[in-house]
Scaffold this motif. Structure first.
Motif, PDB file in Angstrom:
ATOM      1  N   GLY A 193      64.405  46.635 -45.964  1.00 33.63           N
ATOM      2  CA  GLY A 193      64.796  45.550 -45.073  1.00 33.63           C
ATOM      3  C   GLY A 193      65.291  44.311 -45.787  1.00 33.63           C
ATOM      4  N   VAL A 194      65.036  44.189 -47.079  1.00 36.46           N
ATOM      5  CA  VAL A 194      65.550  43.053 -47.845  1.00 36.46           C
ATOM      6  C   VAL A 194      66.969  43.385 -48.276  1.00 36.46           C
ATOM      7  CG1 VAL A 194      65.325  41.683 -49.964  1.00 36.46           C
ATOM      8  CG2 VAL A 194      63.281  42.332 -48.690  1.00 36.46           C
ATOM      9  N   ARG A 195      67.882  42.485 -47.994  1.00 34.96           N
ATOM     10  CA  ARG A 195      69.257  42.681 -48.449  1.00 34.96           C
ATOM     11  C   ARG A 195      69.509  41.750 -49.634  1.00 34.96           C
ATOM     12  NH1 ARG A 195      73.166  39.299 -44.257  1.00 34.96           N
ATOM     13  NH2 ARG A 195      71.908  37.408 -44.356  1.00 34.96           N
ATOM     14  N   ILE A 196      70.476  42.097 -50.438  1.00 36.77           N
ATOM     15  CA  ILE A 196      70.906  41.242 -51.539  1.00 36.77           C
ATOM     16  C   ILE A 196      72.290  40.730 -51.175  1.00 36.77           C
ATOM     17  CG2 ILE A 196      71.480  41.106 -53.987  1.00 36.77           C
ATOM     18  CD1 ILE A 196      69.378  43.262 -54.518  1.00 36.77           C
ATOM     19  N   ALA A 197      72.447  39.410 -51.163  1.00 38.40           N
ATOM     20  CA  ALA A 197      73.731  38.809 -50.785  1.00 38.40           C
ATOM     21  C   ALA A 197      73.888  37.484 -51.516  1.00 38.40           C
ATOM     22  CB  ALA A 197      73.813  38.615 -49.274  1.00 38.40           C
ATOM     23  N   GLY A 198      75.121  37.001 -51.519  1.00 33.14           N
ATOM     24  CA  GLY A 198      75.426  35.800 -52.274  1.00 33.14           C
ATOM     25  C   GLY A 198      75.752  34.582 -51.433  1.00 33.14           C
ATOM     26  N   ALA A 199      76.295  33.606 -52.117  1.00 28.42           N
ATOM     27  CA  ALA A 199      76.551  32.288 -51.546  1.00 28.42           C
ATOM     28  C   ALA A 199      77.457  32.334 -50.309  1.00 28.42           C
ATOM     29  CB  ALA A 199      77.145  31.361 -52.600  1.00 28.42           C
ATOM     30  N   ALA A 200      78.433  33.212 -50.301  1.00 30.21           N
ATOM     31  CA  ALA A 200      79.346  33.261 -49.153  1.00 30.21           C
ATOM     32  C   ALA A 200      78.591  33.606 -47.864  1.00 30.21           C
ATOM     33  CB  ALA A 200      80.461  34.272 -49.402  1.00 30.21           C
ATOM     34  N   VAL A 201      77.640  34.535 -47.945  1.00 38.56           N
ATOM     35  CA  VAL A 201      76.856  34.914 -46.773  1.00 38.56           C
ATOM     36  C   VAL A 201      75.918  33.773 -46.373  1.00 38.56           C
ATOM     37  CG1 VAL A 201      75.156  36.552 -45.868  1.00 38.56           C
ATOM     38  CG2 VAL A 201      77.022  37.366 -47.317  1.00 38.56           C
ATOM     39  N   PHE A 202      75.328  33.108 -47.366  1.00 38.12           N
ATOM     40  CA  PHE A 202      74.459  31.961 -47.081  1.00 38.12           C
ATOM     41  C   PHE A 202      75.242  30.876 -46.346  1.00 38.12           C
ATOM     42  CE2 PHE A 202      72.622  27.825 -48.214  1.00 38.12           C
ATOM     43  CZ  PHE A 202      71.330  27.991 -47.743  1.00 38.12           C
ATOM     44  N   VAL A 203      76.410  30.536 -46.846  1.00 35.09           N
ATOM     45  CA  VAL A 203      77.236  29.500 -46.223  1.00 35.09           C
ATOM     46  C   VAL A 203      77.631  29.914 -44.808  1.00 35.09           C
ATOM     47  CG1 VAL A 203      79.477  28.328 -46.341  1.00 35.09           C
ATOM     48  CG2 VAL A 203      78.049  28.523 -48.389  1.00 35.09           C
ATOM     49  N   GLU A 204      77.982  31.170 -44.618  1.00 30.92           N
ATOM     50  CA  GLU A 204      78.339  31.662 -43.282  1.00 30.92           C
ATOM     51  C   GLU A 204      77.183  31.467 -42.301  1.00 30.92           C
ATOM     52  OE1 GLU A 204      79.025  36.018 -41.343  1.00 30.92           O
ATOM     53  OE2 GLU A 204      80.092  35.610 -43.216  1.00 30.92           O
ATOM     54  N   GLU A 205      75.973  31.797 -42.729  1.00 33.73           N
ATOM     55  CA  GLU A 205      74.813  31.629 -41.852  1.00 33.73           C
ATOM     56  C   GLU A 205      74.532  30.159 -41.548  1.00 33.73           C
ATOM     57  OE1 GLU A 205      71.313  33.642 -43.209  1.00 33.73           O
ATOM     58  OE2 GLU A 205      72.245  35.615 -43.069  1.00 33.73           O
ATOM     59  N   VAL A 206      74.610  29.318 -42.559  1.00 35.15           N
ATOM     60  CA  VAL A 206      74.303  27.897 -42.385  1.00 35.15           C
ATOM     61  C   VAL A 206      75.341  27.208 -41.504  1.00 35.15           C
ATOM     62  CG1 VAL A 206      74.107  25.688 -43.609  1.00 35.15           C
ATOM     63  CG2 VAL A 206      72.966  27.707 -44.507  1.00 35.15           C
ATOM     64  N   LEU A 207      76.575  27.630 -41.584  1.00 39.22           N
ATOM     65  CA  LEU A 207      77.636  26.997 -40.814  1.00 39.22           C
ATOM     66  C   LEU A 207      77.811  27.577 -39.413  1.00 39.22           C
ATOM     67  CD1 LEU A 207      80.382  26.434 -43.539  1.00 39.22           C
ATOM     68  CD2 LEU A 207      78.704  24.807 -42.647  1.00 39.22           C
ATOM     69  N   ALA A 208      76.974  28.539 -39.044  1.00 38.98           N
ATOM     70  CA  ALA A 208      77.041  29.086 -37.689  1.00 38.98           C
ATOM     71  C   ALA A 208      76.825  27.947 -36.690  1.00 38.98           C
ATOM     72  CB  ALA A 208      75.985  30.173 -37.505  1.00 38.98           C
ATOM     73  N   ASP A 209      77.428  28.058 -35.522  1.00 45.88           N
ATOM     74  CA  ASP A 209      77.421  26.987 -34.522  1.00 45.88           C
ATOM     75  C   ASP A 209      76.045  26.398 -34.217  1.00 45.88           C
ATOM     76  OD1 ASP A 209      80.141  27.015 -34.203  1.00 45.88           O
ATOM     77  OD2 ASP A 209      80.096  28.414 -32.528  1.00 45.88           O
ATOM     78  N   ASN A 210      75.042  27.229 -34.114  1.00 38.98           N
ATOM     79  CA  ASN A 210      73.738  26.730 -33.685  1.00 38.98           C
ATOM     80  C   ASN A 210      72.692  26.746 -34.795  1.00 38.98           C
ATOM     81  OD1 ASN A 210      73.396  29.457 -33.916  1.00 38.98           O
ATOM     82  ND2 ASN A 210      72.489  29.760 -31.910  1.00 38.98           N
ATOM     83  N   ALA A 211      73.097  26.831 -36.037  1.00 35.86           N
ATOM     84  CA  ALA A 211      72.154  26.989 -37.144  1.00 35.86           C
ATOM     85  C   ALA A 211      71.624  25.651 -37.661  1.00 35.86           C
ATOM     86  CB  ALA A 211      72.812  27.755 -38.287  1.00 35.86           C
ATOM     87  N   GLN A 212      70.395  25.697 -38.088  1.00 34.66           N
ATOM     88  CA  GLN A 212      69.758  24.601 -38.824  1.00 34.66           C
ATOM     89  C   GLN A 212      69.315  25.195 -40.147  1.00 34.66           C
ATOM     90  OE1 GLN A 212      69.399  21.364 -37.580  1.00 34.66           O
ATOM     91  NE2 GLN A 212      70.716  22.172 -35.984  1.00 34.66           N
ATOM     92  N   ALA A 213      69.336  24.421 -41.214  1.00 36.82           N
ATOM     93  CA  ALA A 213      68.938  24.922 -42.525  1.00 36.82           C
ATOM     94  C   ALA A 213      67.863  24.037 -43.135  1.00 36.82           C
ATOM     95  CB  ALA A 213      70.148  24.995 -43.446  1.00 36.82           C
ATOM     96  N   LEU A 214      66.920  24.682 -43.804  1.00 42.01           N
ATOM     97  CA  LEU A 214      65.862  24.006 -44.543  1.00 42.01           C
ATOM     98  C   LEU A 214      65.797  24.596 -45.936  1.00 42.01           C
ATOM     99  CD1 LEU A 214      63.013  24.160 -41.860  1.00 42.01           C
ATOM    100  CD2 LEU A 214      64.425  22.177 -42.421  1.00 42.01           C
ATOM    101  N   VAL A 215      65.560  23.760 -46.921  1.00 42.14           N
ATOM    102  CA  VAL A 215      65.411  24.253 -48.297  1.00 42.14           C
ATOM    103  C   VAL A 215      64.074  23.776 -48.819  1.00 42.14           C
ATOM    104  CG1 VAL A 215      66.357  24.193 -50.634  1.00 42.14           C
ATOM    105  CG2 VAL A 215      67.911  24.164 -48.673  1.00 42.14           C
ATOM    106  N   TYR A 216      63.326  24.725 -49.365  1.00 40.82           N
ATOM    107  CA  TYR A 216      62.016  24.433 -49.949  1.00 40.82           C
ATOM    108  C   TYR A 216      62.037  24.775 -51.419  1.00 40.82           C
ATOM    109  CZ  TYR A 216      60.019  23.923 -45.319  1.00 40.82           C
ATOM    110  OH  TYR A 216      59.724  23.506 -44.055  1.00 40.82           O
TER     111      TYR A 216
END
Length: 122
Positions: free
Chosen positions: A99-122
């Protein structure tokens, strides 16, 4: 319920910063339980939690077991291991929990920039 919202949580801390690490997993799991669409990104030292058994080794008094939080996130959320972080630690696709996928910055940016997304960094 937060049904129409999504939350992207990027955790960079691992066992070396246990409170920050546990807080990221707790927030992600709580958002998931509240009905949000949750994506947890394992980066830096938290990358090790993508491997079988590693979350079970984590212990922080008065915190929910990390293995339980991760299991919930894998069951109904998304868990991603950073491509570069995996490579730096010689972690390959065959090594990670189901269930764990390996992905890079492009996928992270796509998720964060989704219309209704909020992002937190710890």
């Amino acid at each position: 319920m937060l049904m129409s919202r999504s939350l992207v949580v990027k955790v960079t801390a691992g066992a070396e910063a246990p409170e920050r690490c546990a807080q990221a997993f707790t927030v992600a799991a709580t958002a998931l339980a509240s009905g949000a669409d949750v994506s947890l990104w394992l980066t830096g030292e938290s990358s090790w939690f993508a491997l079988p058994g590693r979350a079970a080794e984590f212990d922080l008094p008065h915190a929910a077991p990390l293995a339980d939080l991760l299991a919930g996130l894998l069951a109904t959320g998304r868990v991603t291991l950073c491509t570069q972080c995996a490579a730096r630690r010689s972690i390959e696709e065959a090594d990670v929990l189901p269930g764990v996928r390996i992905a890079g910055a492009a996928v992270f940016v796509e998720e964060v920039l989704a219309d209704n997304a909020q992002a937190l960094v710890y």
